[in-house]
Design a protein around this motif. Structure first.
Motif, mmCIF file in Angstrom:
data_model
loop_
_atom_site.group_PDB
_atom_site.id
_atom_site.type_symbol
_atom_site.label_atom_id
_atom_site.label_comp_id
_atom_site.label_asym_id
_atom_site.label_seq_id
_atom_site.Cartn_x
_atom_site.Cartn_y
_atom_site.Cartn_z
ATOM 1 N N THR A 179 35.388 -30.184 -23.193
ATOM 2 C CA THR A 179 35.731 -29.294 -22.084
ATOM 3 C C THR A 179 34.639 -29.370 -21.016
ATOM 4 O O THR A 179 33.860 -28.421 -20.846
ATOM 5 C CB THR A 179 35.900 -27.842 -22.562
ATOM 6 O OG1 THR A 179 34.689 -27.433 -23.237
ATOM 7 C CG2 THR A 179 37.078 -27.716 -23.513
ATOM 8 N N PRO A 180 34.557 -30.493 -20.294
ATOM 9 C CA PRO A 180 33.500 -30.631 -19.284
ATOM 10 C C PRO A 180 33.654 -29.633 -18.154
ATOM 11 O O PRO A 180 34.765 -29.306 -17.749
ATOM 12 C CB PRO A 180 33.663 -32.071 -18.795
ATOM 13 C CG PRO A 180 35.066 -32.446 -19.131
ATOM 14 C CD PRO A 180 35.419 -31.687 -20.368
ATOM 15 N N TRP A 181 32.533 -29.147 -17.648
ATOM 16 C CA TRP A 181 32.515 -28.217 -16.533
ATOM 17 C C TRP A 181 31.436 -28.633 -15.536
ATOM 18 O O TRP A 181 30.497 -29.358 -15.877
ATOM 19 C CB TRP A 181 32.281 -26.779 -16.992
ATOM 20 C CG TRP A 181 31.169 -26.592 -17.998
ATOM 21 C CD1 TRP A 181 31.293 -26.477 -19.359
ATOM 22 C CD2 TRP A 181 29.747 -26.492 -17.719
ATOM 23 N NE1 TRP A 181 30.060 -26.314 -19.949
ATOM 24 C CE2 TRP A 181 29.095 -26.317 -18.969
ATOM 25 C CE3 TRP A 181 28.984 -26.522 -16.561
ATOM 26 C CZ2 TRP A 181 27.709 -26.174 -19.079
ATOM 27 C CZ3 TRP A 181 27.598 -26.400 -16.655
ATOM 28 C CH2 TRP A 181 26.984 -26.223 -17.905
ATOM 29 N N LEU A 182 31.588 -28.156 -14.296
ATOM 30 C CA LEU A 182 30.644 -28.493 -13.239
ATOM 31 C C LEU A 182 30.314 -27.249 -12.432
ATOM 32 O O LEU A 182 31.212 -26.531 -11.976
ATOM 33 C CB LEU A 182 31.226 -29.573 -12.326
ATOM 34 C CG LEU A 182 30.343 -30.059 -11.174
ATOM 35 C CD1 LEU A 182 29.061 -30.695 -11.709
ATOM 36 C CD2 LEU A 182 31.105 -31.058 -10.301
ATOM 37 N N LEU A 183 29.018 -27.006 -12.274
ATOM 38 C CA LEU A 183 28.524 -25.922 -11.446
ATOM 39 C C LEU A 183 27.837 -26.513 -10.225
ATOM 40 O O LEU A 183 27.217 -27.580 -10.300
ATOM 41 C CB LEU A 183 27.502 -25.059 -12.205
ATOM 42 C CG LEU A 183 27.878 -24.544 -13.585
ATOM 43 C CD1 LEU A 183 26.718 -23.734 -14.179
ATOM 44 C CD2 LEU A 183 29.134 -23.702 -13.522
ATOM 45 N N THR A 184 27.902 -25.815 -9.103
ATOM 46 C CA THR A 184 27.175 -26.251 -7.918
ATOM 47 C C THR A 184 26.797 -25.056 -7.066
ATOM 48 O O THR A 184 27.409 -23.981 -7.155
ATOM 49 C CB THR A 184 27.994 -27.265 -7.087
ATOM 50 O OG1 THR A 184 27.164 -27.828 -6.061
ATOM 51 C CG2 THR A 184 29.209 -26.611 -6.450
ATOM 52 N N GLY A 185 25.784 -25.241 -6.247
ATOM 53 C CA GLY A 185 25.315 -24.204 -5.342
ATOM 54 C C GLY A 185 24.061 -24.680 -4.644
ATOM 55 O O GLY A 185 23.527 -25.752 -4.952
ATOM 56 N N ASP A 186 23.584 -23.899 -3.694
ATOM 57 C CA ASP A 186 22.383 -24.227 -2.942
ATOM 58 C C ASP A 186 21.243 -23.308 -3.369
ATOM 59 O O ASP A 186 21.428 -22.088 -3.472
ATOM 60 C CB ASP A 186 22.620 -24.068 -1.437
ATOM 61 C CG ASP A 186 23.605 -25.090 -0.902
ATOM 62 O OD1 ASP A 186 23.739 -26.164 -1.524
ATOM 63 O OD2 ASP A 186 24.239 -24.817 0.135
ATOM 64 N N ILE A 187 20.069 -23.886 -3.611
ATOM 65 C CA ILE A 187 18.899 -23.100 -3.979
ATOM 66 C C ILE A 187 17.816 -23.301 -2.925
ATOM 67 O O ILE A 187 17.665 -24.388 -2.363
ATOM 68 C CB ILE A 187 18.367 -23.458 -5.384
ATOM 69 C CG1 ILE A 187 18.023 -24.947 -5.473
ATOM 70 C CG2 ILE A 187 19.385 -23.069 -6.452
ATOM 71 C CD1 ILE A 187 17.372 -25.336 -6.804
#
Length: 325
Positions: free
Chosen positions: A106-114
């Protein structure tokens, strides 16, 4: 559509040119990783990019160490074409991608700016291979789940010239067709297969990409697939969460069945062979079972460069042979 990007040719004795027409499959050549952490760092990259770039080398060293200790892989990324970015143009916020869950199916992907690159060290690295992204979301609140796949194309010139010569034009053109989904990245291994790429969140590692194949890889990943054309032995290096012999077995069965669904196959080692290879069982979700032997071969007759920085050596590849079917 923008005009096609001019594609320079690698040198005649480059590793990619030596391997361009090779008959050996690329299966089993993906660098193993149970999860991926990709942090934006514009500007030039050195040979050891995580400590040889404009990123604080202490942060880069710690990120690389923590990922490796937990079975994952850390990469730096940059927008396509920005390797000449001036120091004063470095952004105040960096894009961060965290891909996990592949070993669980169950692959997942998170993203955002830090804002502070050091925040990447807040990640709970020991949890990232698991099916639940909640610990990562809690640790770094700037992250959010995304259903949009990302393609990372290796362009690390200081590591190998072929990655830059072939990877940069590919990334630029594919990125113009799928904006915000294609990034340049640091070393992923397999220079001889340039242009190479890794698709997140599946971890599918690909060889000899073209613009059309890059777009197919992204569109297929959104469906949890590798992509039908990318199942070909010259393009499919492997699913990174598997060890190399299991990558080869998985790739062989996928190609034989024409099965692009990443979650359709379960692969496990069941023994050893008399010739020093590995006996692998691959089971399809519909119950079909394949047992294959996987043996590493060495082509003494046609030595080739594995990297432009090294001399020719006997070419290695994985030979997959069905057992009893």
């Amino acid at each position: 559509m923008s005009a096609p990007v001019r594609r320079p040719e690698p040198a005649p004795d480059s590793c990619a040119r030596m391997w361009a027409d090779a008959d050996e499959p690329a299966w089993g050549s993906a660098a193993p990783a149970t999860f991926w952490v990709a942090l934006e760092q514009p500007g030039p990259w050195g040979n050891k990019a995580l400590t040889q770039s404009r990123l604080d080398p202490q942060v880069g060293r710690e990120l690389e160490s923590r990922c490796a200790a937990a079975g994952g892989r850390a990469l730096l990324i940059r927008s396509t074409g920005d390797h000449q970015l001036r120091r004063e143009e470095c952004p105040s916020h960096r894009r961060l991608y965290v891909a996990g869950g592949a070993p669980t199916g169950t692959p997942w992907l998170l993203t955002g700016d830090i804002g502070d690159p050091a925040r990447v060290l807040d990640l709970p690295f020991d949890t990232l291979a698991g099916a639940d992204p909640t610990p990562a979301l809690t640790a770094v609140p700037a992250l959010a789940l995304t259903s949009e796949a990302t393609l990372l194309v290796c362009t690390n010139a200081r590591r190998d010239a072929c990655c830059a010569v072939l990877g940069r034009p590919l990334a630029l053109e594919a990125g113009s067709l799928r904006p915000e989904q294609v990034w340049e990245c640091t070393h992923t291994g397999g220079h001889r297969f340039s242009p190479t790429g890794v698709v997140l969140p599946t971890g599918a590692t690909l060889a000899r990409l073209t613009t059309d194949l890059a777009v197919e890889a992204l569109d297929a990943a959104a469906r949890g697939e590798v992509g039908t054309e990318l199942l070909a032995p010259r393009h499919h290096r492997g699913l990174a969460h598997l060890p190399p012999p299991l990558q080869a077995a998985d790739g062989w069965v996928r190609h034989r069945l024409g099965e692009p669904d990443v979650a359709a196959l379960t692969t496990r080692r069941i023994g050893a062979t008399d010739d020093g290879g590995v006996l692998v069982e691959v089971v399809h979700r519909d119950g079909r079972r394949h047992v294959v032997s996987v043996v590493k071969t060495h082509d003494e007759a046609r030595p080739r460069r594995n990297s432009c920085t090294t001399g020719p050596v006997p070419a290695e590849s994985w030979q997959v042979t069905p057992q009893g079917d």
